[in-house]
Design a protein around this motif. Structure first.
Motif: not given
Length: 452
Positions: A31-32, A39, A52
């Motif tokens: 994921d970015d 998290k 990321e």
């Protein structure tokens, strides 16, 4: 199986990843941007990506399934690599259907109430030790996560979202589930960025009804004229069960539900929740729970997270938070609170931050939505308007849209916090309605206002 998630950090996606990991599958993801609580929860299981971003080298030929989240775009490097390798790519709802195609699928749909109804059913099943697979849209008390998958359970309970499936699949999620048992709680225009007219939005529910398997069951809210219209016009050979509002009374701030055994006190309140209970009862009965057992369980249901959730109470003041942001939800929530506490001042704080709610064309749908609030506040961010490419909405336009002359409007979080700091909420109910966080304000800090 080896399963890779493209956009693993989303609320639904990370819960699915955790469920599959606990089921014994090999799970990876990317994921970015990943925020809390995703998290920490991913990190605890060793599933948090080391870095990321998107990395095509993560996509290899030994991956059995790639699950594509709505957050990922069509030009995502990992998606392009997966397509190049000819890997099996499924959207979130496609994967859920594949998992449950040999189970009895129970799908709860509707513009409002679907999370609560799904939560009610799950609570009743858990109370009576009936194991079911599930997918629900909120974190529930007593449950570790929002998704649970097994090989052995007979039922799959699914909250049926009408939003789109993925960047590759523009179908609404609930079109893919093909329910054996379905429920529609109500229809009120939403997601105007995808469904620009009410008729185009309503049509999605007609398709949903037509997707119910032959001989299946549709449980529907007979108090909603749009739902009744759809049910009346379907040619799908299904059994139809209507539900409405049960008998009830309110005594000293407690809602009592009329049952065959007499009045039964509830932890939740509001006519929308009472209607939800009736719908949930019919679903549970068709899942093998009789009426008396349903009532015994539902008496202990305290509500889904952020759905009229009481976050503080003292003798002279109460604070609630609610996910309500669409017009129908705002009306239902404020009406419920005022009827439950008619002798207290209702201070309603609504944040508008979704594309629909900040669209000047759609804004008129909020007319009268805060009618029951004694003091009404709307918070919206001009920055959010700019990011969404929408026109700036003036305070006057907001007041006209809500048709409430004493409406207070804030576009700056610091100014809104100053307003909250100055509140005295003795003999009041303070209601926060938002699917956001009012520009980053910590609501927990307002517990200190109680009793002042």
């Amino acid at each position: 199986m080896r399963i890779h998630f493209i956009a693993i950090g989303g609320s639904a996606m990370h819960n699915l990843a955790l469920a599959l990991y606990d089921k014994g599958e090999e799970v990876t993801g990317s994921d970015d941007a990943i925020f809390e609580p995703s998290k920490s929860r991913l990190n605890k299981k060793g599933l948090l990506p080391e870095e990321e971003g998107w990395f095509s080298e993560k996509i290899t030929s030994d991956i059995d399934v790639v699950i594509l989240g709505m957050h990922a775009k069509a030009n995502n490097p990992e998606l392009l690599k997966a397509k190049e390798l000819g890997l099996k790519i499924l959207s979130y709802p496609e994967f859920i259907y594949e998992h449950s195609k040999n189970k009895t699928r129970v799908v709860i749909g509707g513009s409002h109430g679907k999370t609560t109804i799904t939560s009610m059913i799950l609570h009743v099943m858990s109370y009576h030790d009936v194991e079911v697979d599930y997918l629900v849209g909120a974190q529930l008390e007593g449950f570790d996560r929002m998704v649970h998958l097994t090989s052995q359970n007979d039922f799959m309970l699914i909250e049926g979202d009408e939003y789109l499936s993925s960047a590759l699949d523009p179908r609404p999620k609930f079109h893919l589930y093909k329910p054996n048992i379905a429920l529609i709680s109500g229809i009120a225009w939403d997601h105007i960025n995808v469904f620009p007219t009410f008729e185009s939005y309503k049509e999605q529910f007609s398709i949903f009804v037509d997707k119910i398997v032959n001989g299946g069951i549709l449980i529907y809210n007979e108090l909603d004229e749009h739902v009744v219209d759809i049910v009346s016009n379907t040619f799908n050979p299904i059994r139809k069960i209507a539900y409405g509002l049960p008998g009830y009374s309110i005594q000293d701030g407690i809602t009592l539900l009329e049952t065959n055994e007499g009045p039964m006190p509830l932890e939740v309140f509001g006519e929308h929740n009472l209607s939800n209970i009736n719908g949930a009862k019919w679903v549970c009965q068709n899942m093998g729970i009789d009426e008396d057992d349903f009532y015994e369980a539902i008496a202990t249901f305290k509500g889904a997270s952020k759905r009229l959730e009481r976050i503080a109470k003292e003798s002279e003041a109460i604070i609630f938070k609610d996910f309500a942001h669409s017009p129908s939800k705002v009306i239902a929530t404020t009406t419920a609170v005022k009827k439950q506490y008619p002798d207290k001042k209702l201070i309603a704080c609504l944040e508008l931050h979704s594309y629909s709610s900040l669209n000047a064309t759609f804004l008129k749908e909020y007319k009268g939505a805060l009618e029951y609030a004694d003091e009404a506040v709307v918070f919206y961010s001009k920055k959010a308007l700019e990011l969404k490419g929408l026109e700036i909405i003036s305070e006057g336009e907001m007041i006209d849209a809500f048709d409430k002359s004493n409406l207070k409007c804030y576009t700056d979080s610091a100014e809104f916090k100053k307003y909250l700091d100055g509140l005295t909420i003795k003999d009041s109910v303070l209601l926060f309605m938002s699917s956001g966080n009012y520009g980053g304000i910590d609501l927990e800090s307002f517990f200190t206002y109680l009793g002042e």
